[in-house]
Design a protein around this motif. Structure first.
Motif: not given
Ligand code: PEP
Ligand code: MN
Length: 280
Positions: A68, A73, A106, A124, A126-128, A149, A179, A214
């Motif tokens: 990963r 970011k 991501e 991926q 992400g949570a957001r 996530k 997460r 996380h």
């Molecule tokens: C990540 O896995 O890099 C991340 C930002 O995780 P999350 O979206 O779960 O905060």
């Protein structure tokens, strides 16, 4: 589970039918959802080629299957390191190729799906972005596995409904990732909801993984929670690893050293075996 399932329409694709086995998703020849527990490891963000190479070499040596690293970011502050963008994706793909590891990164913006898909083996969300429905709809149209996530404070219903967006679009390769969710607790970054792992595995046929990095935000808690996740039936684990966590450009506090990661792998192996599974 009938009363819980009732919250979701019976004909939703995400739900596990009677006696339906867990969906096994193939990631470049590596299965997730079957007998083996897939371990994904690597830094929070791709910082440079040498660091990623060192990390990949070491985590691979300890048994991680996939690598990963974030190139885009989602940082709380716009002044924090935002990732290397396409340069990072190039580095990730090159090292994944060299190490023979599938790579996970991501996807933040639906405009970048073609770009990220050119380099990544798993995208991926992400949570957001868990409820970024236009992104989810577009991911329903690609032929690549997606790790979805759980949102920062998402209910299980919301999480499974988000997965349904991707499935409904025609992409059945969805891996759910717990997460941690936001609670009143402040010692940890989030609260790892382990009952969600067992519950979602009961409700859905999709593979479920856990990100103890996380979920806790605290290095010393990552391995205990990884052990617990495997014991709870997780189909995979995603862990942040950095050769020099104190110098990491993001999430150093929760990053394991390669040595710490090697211990994590030794710890989860007998737990997986006790459950009739294996780690490789
Ligand atoms: C990540 O896995 O890099 C991340 C930002 O995780 P999350 O979206 O779960 O905060
Ligand atoms: Mn991170």
């Amino acid at each position: 589970m009938k009363s819980l399932k009732k919250k979701l329409a019976d004909d939703m694709l995400v739900l596990r039918g009677v006696n339906q086995p867990t969906t096994v998703i193939d990631v470049k020849g590596c299965p997730i959802g079957g007998e083996s527990v897939m371990v994904v490891a690597g830094p929070c963000a791709i910082e440079n080629e040498d660091l990623l190479k060192e990390t990949a070499f070491k985590v691979r040596g300890s048994g991680a299957v996939a690598l990963r690293g974030g190139a885009f970011k989602p940082r709380t502050s716009p002044y924090s390191f935002q990732g290397l963008g396409e340069d990072g994706l190039r580095i990730l793909a090159r090292i994944g190729e060299e190490m023979n590891m599938p790579v996970v990164t991501e996807i933040m913006d639906s405009e970048d799906i073609d770009l990220v898909s050119r380099y990544a083996d798993i995208l991926q969300v992400g949570a957001r972005n868990m409820q970024n429905f236009s992104l989810l709809k577009k991911l329903g149209k690609i032929d690549k596995p997606v790790i979805l996530k759980r949102g920062l404070a998402a209910t299980i219903e919301e999480w499974l409904s988000a997965a349904e967006y991707i499935l409904a679009g025609g992409n059945g390769k969805v891996i759910l990732c717990e997460r941690g969710v936001r609670t009143s607790e402040t010692w940890t970054r989030n609260t790892l909801d382990l009952s969600a792992v067992a519950l979602v595995k009961e409700l859905s046929h999709l593979p479920v993984m856990v990100d103890p990095s996380h979920a806790t935000g605290v290095r010393s808690l990552v391995t205990p929670m990884a052990r617990a996740a495997v014991a709870a039936g997780a189909d995979g684990i995603m862990v942040e690893v950095h050769p020099h966590p104190e110098r990491a450009l993001s999430d150093g506090d929760q990053s394991l050293t390669p040595k710490g990661f090697s211990q994590l792998m030794k710890d989860i192996d007998p737990i997986a075996r006790a459950l009739g599974r294996r780690i490789y």
